[in-house]
Scaffold this motif. Structure first.
Motif, PDB file in Angstrom:
ATOM      1  N   SER A 251     -21.018   1.207  -5.597  1.00  0.00           N
ATOM      2  CA  SER A 251     -19.587   0.963  -5.402  1.00  0.00           C
ATOM      3  C   SER A 251     -19.347  -0.446  -4.879  1.00  0.00           C
ATOM      4  O   SER A 251     -18.450  -1.160  -5.359  1.00  0.00           O
ATOM      5  N   ASP A 252     -20.165  -0.874  -3.914  1.00  0.00           N
ATOM      6  CA  ASP A 252     -20.024  -2.224  -3.370  1.00  0.00           C
ATOM      7  C   ASP A 252     -20.304  -3.275  -4.438  1.00  0.00           C
ATOM      8  O   ASP A 252     -19.576  -4.277  -4.548  1.00  0.00           O
TER       9      ASP A 252
ATOM     10  N   ASN B  42     -17.413  -3.570  -6.844  1.00  0.00           N
ATOM     11  CA  ASN B  42     -16.258  -4.215  -6.218  1.00  0.00           C
ATOM     12  C   ASN B  42     -16.445  -5.727  -6.152  1.00  0.00           C
ATOM     13  O   ASN B  42     -15.497  -6.491  -6.380  1.00  0.00           O
TER      14      ASN B  42
ATOM     15  N   LYS C  36     -15.878  -7.316  -9.613  1.00  0.00           N
ATOM     16  CA  LYS C  36     -14.465  -7.428  -9.999  1.00  0.00           C
ATOM     17  C   LYS C  36     -13.847  -8.757  -9.564  1.00  0.00           C
ATOM     18  O   LYS C  36     -12.980  -9.295 -10.235  1.00  0.00           O
TER      19      LYS C  36
ATOM     20  N   HIS D  59     -20.712  -7.477   0.068  1.00  0.00           N
ATOM     21  CA  HIS D  59     -19.281  -7.589   0.385  1.00  0.00           C
ATOM     22  C   HIS D  59     -18.669  -8.835  -0.257  1.00  0.00           C
ATOM     23  O   HIS D  59     -17.515  -9.153   0.008  1.00  0.00           O
TER      24      HIS D  59
END
Length: 220
Positions: free
Chosen positions: A193-194, A197, A200, A214
């Motif tokens: 998921s990280d 993200n 994106k 992150h």
């Protein structure tokens, strides 16, 4: 038309989680156990690439290993072996280089496209304050340099393409659990998921960079 993704190392924990996270995409999966892909063997990599039809909007190399053939990371100089170094460089540096060589040309050229290869924070020379883990650190640092150089060349051919090295966080697996120490670990699903993200938000101006889970820049 669905966006197309290629996941290399698809049967590993992160690879499987990435496929699940890309359920709205058309996903092609490659792995050693499922397809016989040996990223340390150029003939195998070339054959796998020639069997596919591009273009892809996203390619993720989720291969790599901390422990290879039962050899874990060295704590001391006295534990260094040529065999350990050769194995780490073959899998964590030369392998990603071969994947970039044979698959980066399959990225879409008429729109944004991303190639991510999973690296590790311990490959940062600046961030190394604990020492040890000689072969793994060196192989990941080499992978980061390969990404940096390849991104320069790729930008000349495909300005919309993005090539980055990405640290997925400390992911708990059966092979890494003994080496986690006090570091906070995440599940493969959380790591995937990280990663997605971060992807994106990437732009072509960030191509050639080294980022954490992150999206923060990791110093070389």
């Amino acid at each position: 038309m669905k966006r197309r993704a290629l996941i290399i190392g698809a049967t590993g924990g992160i690879g499987q989680a990435l496929i699940e996270g890309l359920r709205d995409w058309e996903v092609t999966a490659l792995s050693r156990s499922g397809d016989g892909l040996d990223i340390c063997d150029e003939a195998s990599v070339r054959s796998a690439a020639e069997a596919l039809t591009g273009p892809f909007d996203l390619i993720i190399n989720a291969t790599g290993a901390l422990v290879i053939d039962g050899i874990g990371p060295e704590r001391l100089l006295s534990e260094i072996t040529p065999e350990g170094f050769a194995a780490q460089f073959a899998l964590n540096a030369t392998g990603p280089a071969l994947l970039i060589k044979h698959f980066s040309g399959m990225l879409s050229t008429d729109r944004r496209a991303v190639f991510v290869t999973l690296s590790a924070r311990v490959g940062s020379i600046t961030d190394n304050r604990l020492g040890g883990w000689y072969a793994y650190r060196a192989a990941k640092a080499a992978q980061n340099q390969i990404v940096r150089s390849a991104a320069v060349e790729l930008a000349r051919k495909n300005p919309a393409a993005i090539l980055v090295a990405l640290h997925p966080g400390t992911v708990a697996t059966d092979l890494t659990r003994a080496y986690l120490g006090r570091h906070r670990s995440v599940t493969a699903d959380e790591a995937a998921s990280d990663i997605l993200n971060v992807i994106k938000g990437l732009t072509p101006a960030q191509s050639g960079g080294f980022f954490d889970q992150h999206g923060k820049v990791i110093p070389w």
